[in-house]
Scaffold this active site. Structure first.
Site, PDB file in Angstrom:
ATOM      1  N   ARG A  44       0.830  -1.206   0.000  1.00 46.06           N
ATOM      2  CA  ARG A  44       0.000   0.000   0.000  1.00 46.06           C
ATOM      3  C   ARG A  44       0.863   1.255   0.000  1.00 46.06           C
ATOM      4  O   ARG A  44       0.546   2.235  -0.647  1.00 46.06           O
ATOM      5  CB  ARG A  44      -0.909   0.006   1.237  1.00 46.06           C
ATOM      6  CG  ARG A  44      -2.147  -0.857   1.083  1.00 46.06           C
ATOM      7  CD  ARG A  44      -3.358   0.006   0.714  1.00 46.06           C
ATOM      8  NE  ARG A  44      -4.492  -0.811   0.306  1.00 46.06           N
ATOM      9  CZ  ARG A  44      -5.403  -1.283   1.137  1.00 46.06           C
ATOM     10  NH1 ARG A  44      -5.321  -1.031   2.418  1.00 46.06           N
ATOM     11  NH2 ARG A  44      -6.412  -1.992   0.692  1.00 46.06           N
ATOM     12  N   LYS A 205     -19.730 -15.676   0.608  1.00 43.47           N
ATOM     13  CA  LYS A 205     -21.177 -15.555   0.829  1.00 43.47           C
ATOM     14  C   LYS A 205     -21.891 -14.794  -0.269  1.00 43.47           C
ATOM     15  O   LYS A 205     -21.500 -13.686  -0.632  1.00 43.47           O
ATOM     16  CB  LYS A 205     -21.416 -14.800   2.143  1.00 43.47           C
ATOM     17  CG  LYS A 205     -20.970 -15.554   3.373  1.00 43.47           C
ATOM     18  CD  LYS A 205     -21.786 -15.099   4.577  1.00 43.47           C
ATOM     19  CE  LYS A 205     -21.279 -15.736   5.849  1.00 43.47           C
ATOM     20  NZ  LYS A 205     -20.271 -14.903   6.512  1.00 43.47           N
ATOM     21  N   GLY A 354      -9.918  -8.153  -0.957  1.00 36.14           N
ATOM     22  CA  GLY A 354      -8.883  -8.472   0.022  1.00 36.14           C
ATOM     23  C   GLY A 354      -8.398  -9.907  -0.080  1.00 36.14           C
ATOM     24  O   GLY A 354      -7.196 -10.175  -0.176  1.00 36.14           O
ATOM     25  N   GLY A 377     -12.953  -3.378  -0.157  1.00 34.53           N
ATOM     26  CA  GLY A 377     -14.359  -2.986  -0.068  1.00 34.53           C
ATOM     27  C   GLY A 377     -14.706  -1.806  -0.964  1.00 34.53           C
ATOM     28  O   GLY A 377     -15.822  -1.723  -1.490  1.00 34.53           O
TER      29      GLY A 377
HETATM   30  P1  ADP Z   1     -12.787 -10.937  -1.378  1.00 32.04           P
HETATM   31  O1  ADP Z   1     -12.205 -10.513  -0.043  1.00 32.04           O
HETATM   32  O2  ADP Z   1     -11.725 -11.153  -2.412  1.00 32.04           O
HETATM   33  O3  ADP Z   1     -13.891 -10.040  -1.841  1.00 32.04           O
HETATM   34  P2  ADP Z   1     -14.579 -12.808  -0.111  1.00 32.04           P
HETATM   35  O4  ADP Z   1     -14.336 -12.121   1.188  1.00 32.04           O
HETATM   36  O5  ADP Z   1     -15.902 -12.657  -0.737  1.00 32.04           O
HETATM   37  O6  ADP Z   1     -13.433 -12.396  -1.177  1.00 32.04           O
HETATM   38  O7  ADP Z   1     -14.362 -14.360   0.056  1.00 32.04           O
HETATM   39  C1  ADP Z   1     -13.141 -14.928   0.450  1.00 32.04           C
HETATM   40  C2  ADP Z   1     -13.331 -16.170   1.263  1.00 32.04           C
HETATM   41  O8  ADP Z   1     -14.193 -17.065   0.607  1.00 32.04           O
HETATM   42  C3  ADP Z   1     -12.053 -16.917   1.468  1.00 32.04           C
HETATM   43  O9  ADP Z   1     -11.736 -16.895   2.841  1.00 32.04           O
HETATM   44  C4  ADP Z   1     -12.357 -18.344   0.983  1.00 32.04           C
HETATM   45  O10 ADP Z   1     -11.860 -19.334   1.832  1.00 32.04           O
HETATM   46  C5  ADP Z   1     -13.839 -18.362   1.008  1.00 32.04           C
HETATM   47  N1  ADP Z   1     -14.398 -19.379   0.106  1.00 32.04           N
HETATM   48  C6  ADP Z   1     -14.245 -19.479  -1.223  1.00 32.04           C
HETATM   49  N2  ADP Z   1     -14.888 -20.555  -1.707  1.00 32.04           N
HETATM   50  C7  ADP Z   1     -15.485 -21.156  -0.650  1.00 32.04           C
HETATM   51  C8  ADP Z   1     -16.303 -22.316  -0.480  1.00 32.04           C
HETATM   52  N3  ADP Z   1     -16.653 -23.077  -1.514  1.00 32.04           N
HETATM   53  N4  ADP Z   1     -16.736 -22.604   0.767  1.00 32.04           N
HETATM   54  C9  ADP Z   1     -16.386 -21.835   1.808  1.00 32.04           C
HETATM   55  N5  ADP Z   1     -15.623 -20.731   1.714  1.00 32.04           N
HETATM   56  C10 ADP Z   1     -15.181 -20.399   0.510  1.00 32.04           C
HETATM   57 MG    MG Z   2     -12.928 -10.744   1.943  1.00 31.93          MG
END
Ligand code: ADP
Ligand code: MG
Length: 397
Positions: A44, A205, A354, A377
């Site tokens: 960063r 989610k 993230g 975010g």
């Molecule tokens: P980002 O931070 O890139 O936006 P998210 O916070 O939405 O991503 O999601 C990241 C998390 O999703 C990771 O910790 C990963 O382990 C989890 N994840 C991905 N696929 C699955 C799955 N099939 N079941 C449970 N957790 C999952």
């Molecule tokens: Mg995340």
């Protein structure tokens, strides 16, 4: 018509000399579980150097305003910015002064003593509860320290915080180099991308990604699903057993989106599961054959081939959300394989989020992307079309 940001490059060269310029940056260096900064983790900081150098070289008196961590309006010693000032000093090769004060006499004196081309870092703005409360008087006090404002904290631009959203309304304001690039790239992906555009949306989610899907689906040519998002879609559309656990409103909307955009939304045909709680081993299962007790933790190889085939003809790719539970070695495969396909293709590839960035960094695949958002975010909010109070004052002439 895409709106254009007013950036520091749009101002005459002489506009900066001798001016006190407040620059809002994100100094979030990597922290450990207790929120203490750890060695390394300076990405960063690297990203804000071009703007600081630009202003310094033009004789501005640079006053950096930054946050670190979530001190929630009180002074937290480990979140003081002295260490950040030292790291910036060594990265820039010019001294970055620091005072453990934001608006008091020490800060005022340090600001008054600044010479042309010097750089000063004030204390963590989130030590003051009025920052996150978007307090007007607080913003005015900050504004009185400077004459011009430069916004460089893209990662906080979705927040209605005083130094982010109010300051740019109180002083003549411009976007920094990094902010300009983020908005240019992400705005370009939304408004005028090279087609076909393929989005990849994974993550834990569905509830946290419905707004993203709502804004992306009408714009992209194809949306590949992964992670918990794909699992919930499979259950919602009857593709696999089990009751989705997300909240009802998010479900209803996701189901409606999957009907409206049936031809664009791509779901997996096979997955990797943990059977009987054994997360050390991945079992490949066709989507129709998932057992009720199986934990679906990654996409299967057939799905990866299909996704890579679609990516091969994409000219733009935007990726948010890991495709599997990549923290478990047995379930990192789809994320790695699809990232390798992106790398091998001609597509203009953008990644952000993230956990997405963490996964790609761990796999050593980040450098194959054309743009990696520093937003987290904020990137999600931007791609959702959500309000960006830190950007709005920077548009226009
Ligand atoms: P980002 O931070 O890139 O936006 P998210 O916070 O939405 O991503 O999601 C990241 C998390 O999703 C990771 O910790 C990963 O382990 C989890 N994840 C991905 N696929 C699955 C799955 N099939 N079941 C449970 N957790 C999952
Ligand atoms: Mg995340």
């Amino acid at each position: 018509m895409p709106r254009t940001l007013r950036t520091i490059r749009d101002v005459g060269e002489g506009a900066w000399k001798g001016k006190r310029v407040l620059v809002r940056v994100d100094c979030n260096v990597a922290t450990d579980e207790d929120g203490h900064p750890v060695p390394g983790g300076e990405q960063r900081l690297q990203t804000i150097l071009p703007t600081i150098t630009f202003l310094r070289d033009r004789g501005a008196r640079v006053i950096l305003l930054a946050h670190l961590g979530r001190p929630r309006g009180t002074v937290v010693d480990v979140l003081r910015l002295d260490d950040v000032a030292r790291r910036l000093t060594s990265l820039l090769g010019t001294p970055v002064q620091y005072v453990p004060d934001l608006l008091g006499p020490a800060a005022q004196a340090a600001v008054a003593a600044l010479e042309d081309g010097e750089i000063l870092l004030l204390e963590n703005v989130r030590f003051d509860p009025r920052e996150e409360a978007a307090d007007r008087a607080f913003a005015q006090a900050l504004a009185s320290l400077g004459e011009l404002f430069v916004q460089e904290a893209f990662s906080a631009a979705h927040r209605n915080h005083a130094s982010v959203a109010l300051l740019p309304r109180l002083l003549p304001s411009y976007a920094g180099v990094l902010l300009g690039r983020e908005v240019g790239v992400l705005g370009g992906v939304l408004e005028k991308p090279a087609r076909p555009v393929v989005a990849i949306v994974g993550g834990a989610k569905l509830e946290t990604k419905v707004a993203l899907l709502r804004n992306l689906l009408p714009r992209v040519d194809c949306l590949l699903t992964g992670g918990g998002i794909a699992n919930t879609f499979l259950r919602l559309t009857g593709g696999s057993a089990g009751t989705p656990r997300a909240d009802r409103a998010a479900h209803r909307e996701a189901l409606a989106l999957s009907t409206t955009h049936r031809d664009k939304l791509v779901l997996p045909t096979d997955v990797r599961v943990a059977r009987a709680g054994d997360t050390a081993r991945a079992l490949v299962v066709r989507v129709g054959a998932i057992a009720p007790a199986d934990e679906v933790l990654d996409l299967g190889p057939q799905t990866v081939v299909a996704y890579c085939h679609i990516l091969a003809s994409a000219r733009t790719c935007i990726w948010n959300g890991p495709l599997g539970k990549f923290e478990l070695p047995a379930f990192a495969e789809a994320t790695r394989a699809v990232a390798q396909c992106v790398r091998g293709s001609e597509t203009f590839a953008v990644a952000g989020g993230g956990d997405t960035v963490r996964a790609l960094t761990d796999m050593g695949l980040l450098k194959h992307f054309d743009h990696v958002s520093t937003g987290g975010g904020a990137m999600l909010a931007f791609l959702e079309g959500a309000p960006m109070p830190g950007l709005d004052p920077l548009y226009g002439p």
